[in-house]
Design a protein around this motif. Structure first.
Motif, PDB file in Angstrom:
ATOM      1  N   UNK A  94       7.873  -6.840  -2.316  1.00 53.45           N
ATOM      2  CA  UNK A  94       6.932  -6.291  -1.579  1.00 53.45           C
ATOM      3  C   UNK A  94       6.556  -7.104  -0.352  1.00 53.45           C
ATOM      4  N   UNK A  95       6.216  -8.131  -0.695  1.00 58.19           N
ATOM      5  CA  UNK A  95       5.881  -9.257   0.304  1.00 58.19           C
ATOM      6  C   UNK A  95       7.203  -9.411   1.425  1.00 58.19           C
ATOM      7  N   UNK A  96       8.369  -9.468   0.636  1.00 60.13           N
ATOM      8  CA  UNK A  96       9.497  -9.951   1.384  1.00 60.13           C
ATOM      9  C   UNK A  96       9.752  -8.479   2.523  1.00 60.13           C
ATOM     10  N   UNK A  97       9.794  -7.526   2.021  1.00 59.23           N
ATOM     11  CA  UNK A  97      10.196  -6.270   2.923  1.00 59.23           C
ATOM     12  C   UNK A  97       9.077  -6.166   4.016  1.00 59.23           C
ATOM     13  N   UNK A  98       7.910  -6.330   3.660  1.00 62.49           N
ATOM     14  CA  UNK A  98       6.842  -6.288   4.695  1.00 62.49           C
ATOM     15  C   UNK A  98       6.869  -7.346   5.617  1.00 62.49           C
ATOM     16  N   UNK A  99       6.960  -8.590   5.243  1.00 62.92           N
ATOM     17  CA  UNK A  99       6.905  -9.537   6.099  1.00 62.92           C
ATOM     18  C   UNK A  99       8.270  -9.548   7.142  1.00 62.92           C
ATOM     19  N   UNK A 122       8.453 -20.004  11.823  1.00 64.07           N
ATOM     20  CA  UNK A 122       7.208 -20.586  11.798  1.00 64.07           C
ATOM     21  C   UNK A 122       6.174 -19.391  11.550  1.00 64.07           C
ATOM     22  N   UNK A 123       6.457 -18.237  12.196  1.00 67.83           N
ATOM     23  CA  UNK A 123       5.526 -17.014  12.210  1.00 67.83           C
ATOM     24  C   UNK A 123       5.530 -16.324  10.689  1.00 67.83           C
ATOM     25  N   UNK A 124       6.617 -16.673  10.470  1.00 71.69           N
ATOM     26  CA  UNK A 124       6.929 -15.994   8.735  1.00 71.69           C
ATOM     27  C   UNK A 124       6.062 -16.627   7.742  1.00 71.69           C
ATOM     28  N   UNK A 125       5.796 -17.952   7.989  1.00 68.75           N
ATOM     29  CA  UNK A 125       5.129 -18.943   7.413  1.00 68.75           C
ATOM     30  C   UNK A 125       3.817 -18.480   7.705  1.00 68.75           C
ATOM     31  N   UNK A 126       3.362 -18.641   8.529  1.00 67.64           N
ATOM     32  CA  UNK A 126       1.759 -18.255   8.877  1.00 67.64           C
ATOM     33  C   UNK A 126       1.629 -16.870   8.733  1.00 67.64           C
ATOM     34  N   UNK A 127       2.285 -16.124   8.753  1.00 68.08           N
ATOM     35  CA  UNK A 127       2.131 -14.606   8.085  1.00 68.08           C
ATOM     36  C   UNK A 127       2.054 -14.431   6.635  1.00 68.08           C
ATOM     37  N   UNK A 128       2.585 -15.344   5.817  1.00 67.28           N
ATOM     38  CA  UNK A 128       2.537 -15.515   4.562  1.00 67.28           C
ATOM     39  C   UNK A 128       1.300 -16.024   4.075  1.00 67.28           C
ATOM     40  N   UNK A 129       0.994 -17.052   4.843  1.00 68.36           N
ATOM     41  CA  UNK A 129      -0.416 -17.806   4.472  1.00 68.36           C
ATOM     42  C   UNK A 129      -1.442 -16.597   4.696  1.00 68.36           C
ATOM     43  N   UNK A 130      -1.477 -15.841   5.811  1.00 66.20           N
ATOM     44  CA  UNK A 130      -2.498 -14.680   6.052  1.00 66.20           C
ATOM     45  C   UNK A 130      -2.604 -13.870   4.914  1.00 66.20           C
ATOM     46  N   UNK A 131      -1.351 -13.145   4.516  1.00 68.08           N
ATOM     47  CA  UNK A 131      -1.163 -12.123   3.572  1.00 68.08           C
ATOM     48  C   UNK A 131      -1.522 -12.430   2.104  1.00 68.08           C
ATOM     49  N   UNK A 132      -1.244 -13.700   1.950  1.00 71.36           N
ATOM     50  CA  UNK A 132      -1.435 -14.384   0.515  1.00 71.36           C
ATOM     51  C   UNK A 132      -3.014 -14.614   0.360  1.00 71.36           C
ATOM     52  N   UNK A 133      -3.648 -14.704   1.440  1.00 69.76           N
ATOM     53  CA  UNK A 133      -5.370 -14.970   1.265  1.00 69.76           C
ATOM     54  C   UNK A 133      -5.760 -13.487   1.101  1.00 69.76           C
ATOM     55  N   UNK A 134      -5.432 -12.310   1.725  1.00 71.82           N
ATOM     56  CA  UNK A 134      -5.845 -11.266   1.845  1.00 71.82           C
ATOM     57  C   UNK A 134      -5.556 -10.798   0.379  1.00 71.82           C
TER      58      UNK A 134
END
Length: 334
Positions: free
Chosen positions: A232-237, A258-270
């Motif tokens: 899920x996260x792969x497709x969405x990111x 780098x933005x992929x990583x930062x997005x993962x940081x945000x989405x994982x926290x949510x």
């Protein structure tokens, strides 16, 4: 397969309900009888999650490693504490929104944020005590529920305290490890935003991706590259980055990586805080509530094959990549 947010939530439940207590361990299924005998009577002293794996430490420096894989799940029964409250009969808990402020509880109709069973979707026949959601049951009915709860199905490992029961079903891995073995296992995993320093994790992730000829759609699923990202996260990111899944990692611009990583940081926290893989931003309150209740309203492309892209109207494609389904927009992601 449970993704990283679920495993971190499982670890949080163990920290609240199991750590600090002596555990009666058994293997009703029989496949982990020797390991359960080693754990039986020991106190659980610490727990940590890294990506899709959980490590539970028992006194005597004995470690239990669990990887749920495609079909595994932990089922909780008894007093299941969530944010200093008793969880509901469906195991569901309150959440915070993307701005971090409290909102009313919104229950996902598919049970994605279930605490009673975290992992692969399944129904559970046990009930949680002192529940505000035990519709049709009065307090006496709930308190008289059989304890410990009966074993249902193929339970690989049962961990039982005086008030909480955790049943493990269908894991890919359930094994005892020494401290050195735990360190070796974790060393092979990619960075996890909730374990590693985010800045250091960003550098490590960027360096690995930028030297790989492998498509970025495969790299995001490689747990040696980055921990916790699943289908899920792969497709969405990838959609959020407007990135073609087939682009070789070394050809992805550094700032995009780098933005992929930062997005993962945000989405994982949510995901950890809500229990749901919310990947859409800037929703008004009504849309937010709808998305919390129905997973079809909280994703950009996942599970939307043939439906119009929410941005451009192009039909969402479905293909197989890395033996898993990949959803993407051929117009936005080009």
């Amino acid at each position: 397969m449970p993704e990283g947010h679920s495993v971190h939530r499982i670890a949080r439940q163990f920290d609240r309900n199991i750590v600090g207590r002596t555990v009666a361990a058994s293997s009703p299924q029989g496949r982990f009888a020797e390991g359960a005998a080693v754990l039986n009577g020991r106190e659980a002293v610490a727990v940590r999650a890294v990506g899709k794996q959980m490590f539970l430490n028992f006194e005597g420096d004995v470690w239990l490693r669990v990887h749920l894989g495609m079909y595994g799940a932990w089922d909780f029964a008894g007093e299941v504490l969530a944010d200093a409250t008793i969880a509901s009969a469906n195991g569901r808990m309150g959440h915070t929104n993307q701005r971090g402020t409290d909102v009313d509880r919104i229950f996902d109709t598919a049970g994605e944020n279930s605490l009673t069973s975290i992992g692969a979707p399944r129904r559970t026949r046990v009930r949680v005590r002192m529940s505000e959601q035990t519709t049709g049951l009065d307090d006496d009915d709930v308190d008289e529920a059989e304890w410990p709860p009966p074993v249902v199905g193929q339970v690989r490992l049962r961990l039982l305290t005086d008030v909480t029961c955790a049943d493990l079903r269908g894991p890919t891995a359930c094994q005892l490890q020494t401290p050195d073995e735990v360190r070796a296992t974790i060393a092979k995993l990619g960075p996890d935003p909730l374990v590693d320093d985010p800045a250091a994790g960003e550098e490590r992730f960027t360096a690995v991706v930028r030297r790989k000829p492998t498509p970025i759609g495969l790299l995001l699923m490689d747990q040696n590259v980055v921990s916790g990202i699943g289908n899920v996260y792969r497709a969405e990111m990838l959609f959020r980055a407007r990135l073609d899944p087939h682009t070789p990692g070394r050809d992805v611009p550094e700032e995009t990586v780098r933005e992929l990583w930062r997005d993962w940081v945000r989405l994982l926290a949510i995901g950890v805080e809500t229990g749901q893989m919310m990947t859409m931003d800037d929703l008004d309150p009504e849309a937010w509530r709808r998305a919390m209740a129905h997973r079809d309203d909280r994703h950009w492309v996942y599970h939307r094959a043939g439906l119009p892209c929410r941005v451009c109207g192009t039909a969402i494609l479905l293909e197989e990549m890395g033996a898993r389904k990949l959803y993407w927009c051929p117009n936005c992601q080009r």
